[in-house]
Design a protein around this motif. Structure first.
Motif, mmCIF file in Angstrom:
data_model
loop_
_atom_site.group_PDB
_atom_site.id
_atom_site.type_symbol
_atom_site.label_atom_id
_atom_site.label_comp_id
_atom_site.label_asym_id
_atom_site.label_seq_id
_atom_site.Cartn_x
_atom_site.Cartn_y
_atom_site.Cartn_z
ATOM 1 N N VAL A 1 2.758 -40.893 -35.137
ATOM 2 C CA VAL A 1 2.165 -42.439 -35.329
ATOM 3 C C VAL A 1 0.741 -42.249 -35.332
ATOM 4 O O VAL A 1 0.718 -41.849 -34.617
ATOM 5 N N ASN A 2 0.179 -43.173 -35.943
ATOM 6 C CA ASN A 2 -0.997 -43.365 -35.323
ATOM 7 C C ASN A 2 -1.248 -44.321 -35.541
ATOM 8 O O ASN A 2 -0.652 -45.262 -35.829
ATOM 9 N N GLY A 3 -2.629 -44.774 -35.136
ATOM 10 C CA GLY A 3 -3.418 -46.543 -34.851
ATOM 11 C C GLY A 3 -4.657 -46.522 -33.997
ATOM 12 O O GLY A 3 -5.039 -45.384 -33.206
ATOM 13 N N MET B 1 -0.364 -39.904 -31.878
ATOM 14 C CA MET B 1 0.999 -39.193 -30.796
ATOM 15 C C MET B 1 2.119 -38.576 -31.686
ATOM 16 O O MET B 1 2.291 -38.956 -33.303
ATOM 17 N N ARG B 2 2.584 -37.608 -31.296
ATOM 18 C CA ARG B 2 4.109 -36.514 -32.069
ATOM 19 C C ARG B 2 5.044 -36.097 -31.565
ATOM 20 O O ARG B 2 4.441 -35.539 -30.037
ATOM 21 N N GLY B 3 6.198 -36.966 -31.414
ATOM 22 C CA GLY B 3 6.997 -36.556 -30.268
ATOM 23 C C GLY B 3 7.486 -37.672 -29.457
ATOM 24 O O GLY B 3 9.005 -37.518 -29.197
ATOM 25 N N GLU B 4 6.624 -38.318 -28.666
ATOM 26 C CA GLU B 4 6.573 -39.594 -28.212
ATOM 27 C C GLU B 4 7.652 -40.672 -29.156
ATOM 28 O O GLU B 4 8.661 -41.092 -28.127
ATOM 29 N N GLU B 5 6.977 -40.530 -30.268
ATOM 30 C CA GLU B 5 7.980 -41.822 -31.105
ATOM 31 C C GLU B 5 9.601 -41.358 -31.230
ATOM 32 O O GLU B 5 9.914 -42.792 -30.986
ATOM 33 N N VAL B 6 9.652 -40.144 -31.106
ATOM 34 C CA VAL B 6 11.499 -40.278 -31.011
ATOM 35 C C VAL B 6 11.551 -41.104 -29.320
ATOM 36 O O VAL B 6 13.071 -40.919 -29.959
ATOM 37 N N ALA C 1 2.135 -36.372 -42.430
ATOM 38 C CA ALA C 1 1.381 -37.656 -42.157
ATOM 39 C C ALA C 1 1.955 -38.016 -41.308
ATOM 40 O O ALA C 1 2.876 -38.435 -41.820
ATOM 41 N N TYR C 2 0.680 -38.545 -40.328
ATOM 42 C CA TYR C 2 1.326 -40.278 -39.383
ATOM 43 C C TYR C 2 1.642 -40.794 -40.189
ATOM 44 O O TYR C 2 1.119 -42.048 -41.034
ATOM 45 N N ALA C 3 2.948 -41.686 -39.860
ATOM 46 C CA ALA C 3 3.295 -43.528 -39.972
ATOM 47 C C ALA C 3 2.747 -43.833 -39.586
ATOM 48 O O ALA C 3 1.911 -44.094 -37.669
#
Length: 295
Positions: free
Chosen positions: A111-113, A123-128, A79-81
Protein backbone atom coordinates in the motif's frame (compact mmCIF):
# COMPACT_ATOMS: atom_id res chain seq x y z
CA UNK A 1 -9.18 -31.84 -3.87
CA UNK A 2 -6.55 -30.82 -1.31
CA UNK A 3 -7.47 -27.97 1.00
CA UNK A 4 -3.84 -27.36 1.90
CA UNK A 5 -2.01 -24.20 0.88
CA UNK A 6 1.01 -22.16 1.98
CA UNK A 7 0.97 -18.64 3.43
CA UNK A 8 4.24 -16.69 3.28
CA UNK A 9 5.48 -13.42 4.75
CA UNK A 10 8.78 -12.76 2.96
CA UNK A 11 10.41 -9.60 4.21
CA UNK A 12 13.75 -7.82 3.98
CA UNK A 13 15.47 -9.85 6.71
CA UNK A 14 13.09 -12.69 7.63
CA UNK A 15 11.10 -15.45 5.96
CA UNK A 16 8.02 -16.98 7.56
CA UNK A 17 5.89 -19.68 5.99
CA UNK A 18 2.77 -21.43 7.29
CA UNK A 19 1.40 -24.74 6.04
CA UNK A 20 -2.36 -24.24 6.09
CA UNK A 21 -5.43 -26.45 5.88
CA UNK A 22 -8.12 -23.99 4.90
CA UNK A 23 -7.88 -21.42 7.76
CA UNK A 24 -5.96 -23.61 10.21
CA UNK A 25 -2.19 -23.47 10.65
CA UNK A 26 -0.57 -26.92 10.69
CA UNK A 27 3.16 -26.17 10.61
CA UNK A 28 5.43 -23.16 10.22
CA UNK A 29 8.93 -22.21 9.09
CA UNK A 30 10.80 -19.18 10.42
CA UNK A 31 14.19 -18.44 8.86
CA UNK A 32 16.52 -15.43 8.74
CA UNK A 33 16.34 -15.73 4.97
CA UNK A 34 14.93 -12.42 3.84
CA UNK A 35 15.45 -10.70 0.51
CA UNK A 36 18.89 -9.46 1.51
CA UNK A 37 20.17 -13.04 1.70
CA UNK A 38 18.82 -14.15 -1.69
CA UNK A 39 21.70 -14.06 -4.16
CA UNK A 40 21.38 -13.14 -7.85
CA UNK A 41 17.59 -13.10 -7.78
CA UNK A 42 17.33 -16.82 -7.04
CA UNK A 43 13.92 -16.51 -5.39
CA UNK A 44 12.40 -19.61 -6.97
CA UNK A 45 15.36 -21.81 -6.03
CA UNK A 46 15.46 -20.41 -2.49
CA UNK A 47 11.72 -20.86 -1.98
CA UNK A 48 11.71 -24.41 -3.32
CA UNK A 49 14.54 -25.33 -0.94
CA UNK A 50 12.74 -23.80 2.05
CA UNK A 51 9.42 -25.47 1.25
CA UNK A 52 10.81 -28.80 -0.01
CA UNK A 53 9.51 -31.02 2.86
CA UNK A 54 5.95 -29.70 2.41
CA UNK A 55 6.09 -29.90 -1.38
CA UNK A 56 7.39 -33.47 -1.29
CA UNK A 57 4.57 -34.51 1.02
CA UNK A 58 1.66 -32.52 -0.43
CA UNK A 59 2.70 -31.78 -4.01
CA UNK A 60 2.65 -28.40 -5.78
CA UNK A 61 0.46 -26.57 -3.25
CA UNK A 62 -0.96 -23.09 -3.87
CA UNK A 63 1.30 -20.38 -2.41
CA UNK A 64 0.19 -16.90 -1.34
CA UNK A 65 2.91 -14.37 -0.50
CA UNK A 66 3.07 -10.90 0.99
CA UNK A 67 5.87 -8.57 2.01
CA UNK A 68 8.99 -7.29 0.28
CA UNK A 69 8.92 -10.28 -2.08
CA UNK A 70 6.63 -8.04 -4.16
CA UNK A 71 8.99 -5.04 -4.16
CA UNK A 72 11.41 -3.76 -6.80
CA UNK A 73 14.13 -5.75 -5.01
CA UNK A 74 11.90 -8.84 -4.72
CA UNK A 75 10.82 -11.71 -6.92
CA UNK A 76 8.25 -9.65 -8.84
CA UNK A 77 7.53 -5.92 -8.66
CA UNK A 78 3.84 -5.69 -7.75
CA UNK A 79 2.30 -2.23 -7.94
CA UNK A 80 1.06 -0.70 -4.68
CA UNK A 81 -2.61 -0.21 -3.88
CA UNK A 82 -3.32 3.44 -3.00
CA UNK A 83 -4.90 4.76 0.20
CA UNK A 84 -7.57 4.35 1.42
CA UNK A 85 -7.22 0.60 1.02
CA UNK A 86 -9.36 -2.45 1.81
CA UNK A 87 -9.30 -6.12 0.83
CA UNK A 88 -10.92 -5.58 -2.58
CA UNK A 89 -8.22 -3.06 -3.54
CA UNK A 90 -5.49 -5.57 -2.71
CA UNK A 91 -7.21 -8.40 -4.58
CA UNK A 92 -7.61 -6.32 -7.73
CA UNK A 93 -3.84 -5.71 -7.86
CA UNK A 94 -2.63 -9.17 -6.76
CA UNK A 95 -0.11 -10.75 -9.14
CA UNK A 96 -0.67 -14.40 -10.10
CA UNK A 97 1.92 -16.70 -11.68
CA UNK A 98 3.10 -20.30 -11.65
CA UNK A 99 6.34 -21.40 -9.98
CA UNK A 100 8.89 -23.50 -11.90
CA UNK A 101 7.70 -26.62 -10.02
CA UNK A 102 4.05 -25.99 -10.85
CA UNK A 103 2.56 -24.33 -7.78
CA UNK A 104 -0.03 -21.65 -8.50
CA UNK A 105 1.27 -18.55 -6.72
CA UNK A 106 0.07 -15.07 -5.84
CA UNK A 107 1.84 -11.98 -4.44
CA UNK A 108 -0.30 -9.50 -2.55
CA UNK A 109 0.50 -5.83 -3.32
CA UNK A 110 1.60 -3.38 -0.69
CA UNK A 111 0.00 0.00 0.00
CA UNK A 112 1.21 3.55 -0.65
CA UNK A 113 0.01 7.05 0.15
CA UNK A 114 0.83 10.20 2.10
CA UNK A 115 1.77 9.88 5.75
CA UNK A 116 0.28 12.04 8.50
CA UNK A 117 3.44 14.16 8.15
CA UNK A 118 2.71 14.74 4.42
CA UNK A 119 5.51 12.48 3.21
CA UNK A 120 5.11 9.69 0.65
CA UNK A 121 5.01 6.35 2.46
CA UNK A 122 4.79 2.62 1.64
CA UNK A 123 4.18 -0.71 3.32
CA UNK A 124 4.42 -4.33 2.20
CA UNK A 125 3.16 -7.19 4.35
CA UNK A 126 1.69 -5.12 7.15
CA UNK A 127 -1.48 -4.56 5.13
CA UNK A 128 -2.31 -8.26 5.54
CA UNK A 129 -1.87 -8.09 9.32
CA UNK A 130 -4.06 -5.00 9.43
CA UNK A 131 -6.89 -6.72 7.55
CA UNK A 132 -6.60 -9.64 9.95
CA UNK A 133 -6.69 -7.37 13.00
CA UNK A 134 -9.73 -5.49 11.68
CA UNK A 135 -11.57 -8.79 11.18
CA UNK A 136 -10.58 -10.19 14.59
CA UNK A 137 -11.25 -6.94 16.48
CA UNK A 138 -13.68 -4.84 14.42
CA UNK A 139 -14.11 -1.18 15.33
CA UNK A 140 -15.13 2.06 13.66
CA UNK A 141 -11.64 3.49 14.17
CA UNK A 142 -8.37 2.01 15.39
CA UNK A 143 -4.80 3.20 15.81
CA UNK A 144 -2.37 0.34 15.19
CA UNK A 145 1.39 -0.04 15.70
CA UNK A 146 3.33 -2.68 13.80
CA UNK A 147 6.89 -2.70 15.19
CA UNK A 148 9.79 -4.10 13.22
CA UNK A 149 12.61 -3.11 10.91
CA UNK A 150 10.37 -0.32 9.61
CA UNK A 151 7.70 0.25 12.26
CA UNK A 152 4.28 1.43 11.07
CA UNK A 153 1.75 3.66 12.84
CA UNK A 154 -1.62 3.17 11.14
CA UNK A 155 -5.09 4.68 11.32
CA UNK A 156 -7.86 2.20 10.43
CA UNK A 157 -11.42 3.33 9.70
CA UNK A 158 -14.23 0.79 9.29
CA UNK A 159 -11.74 -1.93 8.33
CA UNK A 160 -9.95 0.26 5.76
CA UNK A 161 -6.33 1.39 5.97
CA UNK A 162 -6.88 5.15 6.05
CA UNK A 163 -3.32 6.46 6.65
CA UNK A 164 0.03 5.36 8.03
CA UNK A 165 3.54 6.58 8.83
CA UNK A 166 6.82 4.64 8.89
CA UNK A 167 9.48 4.85 11.62
CA UNK A 168 12.84 3.21 10.88
CA UNK A 169 13.29 2.13 14.50
CA UNK A 170 14.47 -1.43 13.93
CA UNK A 171 16.86 -0.58 11.13
CA UNK A 172 18.31 2.35 13.09
CA UNK A 173 18.96 0.06 16.05
CA UNK A 174 20.81 -2.37 13.78
CA UNK A 175 22.88 0.36 12.13
CA UNK A 176 23.74 2.20 15.33
CA UNK A 177 24.54 -0.90 17.37
CA UNK A 178 26.63 -2.59 14.67
CA UNK A 179 28.13 0.15 12.52
CA UNK A 180 28.56 3.26 14.68
CA UNK A 181 30.79 4.34 17.53
CA UNK A 182 27.85 3.71 19.88
CA UNK A 183 28.27 -0.05 19.49
CA UNK A 184 32.00 -0.31 18.97
CA UNK A 185 34.08 -2.62 21.18
CA UNK A 186 31.19 -3.64 23.42
CA UNK A 187 31.22 -6.81 25.53
CA UNK A 188 28.54 -9.50 25.27
CA UNK A 189 25.23 -7.68 25.77
CA UNK A 190 22.69 -8.57 28.44
CA UNK A 191 19.02 -7.62 28.68
CA UNK A 192 18.52 -4.84 31.23
CA UNK A 193 15.04 -3.53 31.94
CA UNK A 194 16.54 -0.71 33.99
CA UNK A 195 18.77 0.48 31.14
CA UNK A 196 15.89 0.13 28.67
CA UNK A 197 13.55 2.25 30.79
CA UNK A 198 16.31 4.82 31.33
CA UNK A 199 16.50 5.10 27.55
CA UNK A 200 12.74 5.54 27.33
CA UNK A 201 12.79 8.25 30.00
CA UNK A 202 15.66 10.02 28.28
CA UNK A 203 13.77 10.02 24.97
CA UNK A 204 10.83 11.74 26.66
CA UNK A 205 12.91 14.83 27.37
CA UNK A 206 12.53 16.02 23.79
CA UNK A 207 16.21 16.29 22.81
CA UNK A 208 17.03 16.53 19.09
CA UNK A 209 17.40 12.99 17.76
CA UNK A 210 21.09 13.07 16.79
CA UNK A 211 21.94 14.52 20.21
CA UNK A 212 19.69 12.02 21.98
CA UNK A 213 21.35 8.90 20.57
CA UNK A 214 24.86 10.17 21.45
CA UNK A 215 23.88 9.70 25.09
CA UNK A 216 24.35 5.94 24.49
CA UNK A 217 28.07 6.76 24.41
CA UNK A 218 28.31 9.55 26.96
CA UNK A 219 26.31 7.76 29.66
CA UNK A 220 28.66 4.80 29.26
CA UNK A 221 31.73 7.06 29.53
CA UNK A 222 30.24 8.70 32.62
CA UNK A 223 29.71 5.31 34.24
CA UNK A 224 25.90 5.68 34.28
CA UNK A 225 25.32 2.61 32.08
CA UNK A 226 27.29 -0.64 32.09
CA UNK A 227 28.97 -1.47 28.78
CA UNK A 228 26.99 -4.73 28.65
CA UNK A 229 23.69 -2.80 28.79
CA UNK A 230 24.20 -0.36 25.91
CA UNK A 231 21.91 -2.24 23.52
CA UNK A 232 19.08 -2.17 26.06
CA UNK A 233 19.56 1.56 26.60
CA UNK A 234 19.73 2.28 22.88
CA UNK A 235 16.59 0.22 22.29
CA UNK A 236 14.82 2.28 24.95
CA UNK A 237 15.94 5.52 23.30
CA UNK A 238 14.68 4.51 19.88
CA UNK A 239 11.38 2.98 20.96
CA UNK A 240 10.72 5.84 23.37
CA UNK A 241 11.40 8.38 20.64
CA UNK A 242 9.05 6.54 18.26
CA UNK A 243 6.25 6.40 20.84
CA UNK A 244 6.38 10.18 21.28
CA UNK A 245 4.35 10.22 18.06
CA UNK A 246 1.37 8.76 19.96
CA UNK A 247 -0.85 11.17 21.86
CA UNK A 248 -0.80 10.63 25.65
CA UNK A 249 -3.82 8.66 26.83
CA UNK A 250 -4.50 7.23 23.36
CA UNK A 251 -5.35 3.52 23.28
CA UNK A 252 -3.80 1.68 20.35
CA UNK A 253 -3.25 -1.87 19.16
CA UNK A 254 0.25 -3.25 18.75
CA UNK A 255 0.65 -6.19 16.36
CA UNK A 256 3.83 -8.24 16.29
CA UNK A 257 5.99 -10.88 17.93
CA UNK A 258 5.87 -11.45 21.68
CA UNK A 259 9.39 -10.10 22.21
CA UNK A 260 8.74 -6.82 20.38
CA UNK A 261 5.23 -6.17 21.64
CA UNK A 262 6.30 -6.80 25.24
CA UNK A 263 9.14 -4.31 24.88
CA UNK A 264 6.91 -1.66 23.32
CA UNK A 265 4.25 -2.16 25.98
CA UNK A 266 6.87 -1.73 28.72
CA UNK A 267 7.93 1.58 27.19
CA UNK A 268 4.33 2.67 26.58
CA UNK A 269 3.36 2.03 30.21
CA UNK A 270 6.12 4.35 31.38
CA UNK A 271 5.04 7.02 28.90
CA UNK A 272 1.31 6.90 29.65
CA UNK A 273 0.34 5.25 26.36
CA UNK A 274 -2.09 2.31 26.41
CA UNK A 275 -1.25 -0.54 24.04
CA UNK A 276 -3.40 -3.61 23.43
CA UNK A 277 -1.40 -6.60 22.17
CA UNK A 278 -2.39 -8.74 19.18
CA UNK A 279 -0.28 -11.65 17.93
CA UNK A 280 1.29 -10.79 14.59
CA UNK A 281 1.14 -14.32 13.17
CA UNK A 282 -2.54 -14.71 14.08
CA UNK A 283 -3.39 -11.43 12.33
CA UNK A 284 -1.29 -12.29 9.27
CA UNK A 285 -2.79 -15.76 8.87
CA UNK A 286 -6.34 -14.46 9.35
CA UNK A 287 -5.82 -11.65 6.83
CA UNK A 288 -4.13 -13.83 4.21
CA UNK A 289 -6.69 -16.61 4.64
CA UNK A 290 -9.45 -14.12 3.85
CA UNK A 291 -7.62 -12.91 0.75
CA UNK A 292 -6.85 -16.46 -0.42
CA UNK A 293 -10.50 -17.43 -0.10
CA UNK A 294 -11.33 -14.64 -2.61
CA UNK A 295 -8.63 -15.41 -5.16
Amino acid sequence: MSKHWIAIDWGTTNFRAFLMQEGEQLEHINQACGLLSVEDGQFATTLHHLLQPWLEHHGALPIVMAGMVGSQQGWHDVAYAPLPCEAEDLLSRTLSFTTPWGSPAWIIPGVNGMSQYLQPDVMRGEEVQLLGLAALHPADEQTVLLPGTHSKHVLMKHGQIASFSTFMTGELFSLLSQHSILGRALPQQIESEGAFLLGVATAQRGAPFSHLIFSARTRRLAGEIAAAEIHSYLSGLLIGYELLALSPGLQAWIVGSNSLTTRYQLAANQMGRDLLIANGDDCFIHGLSHLFSQL
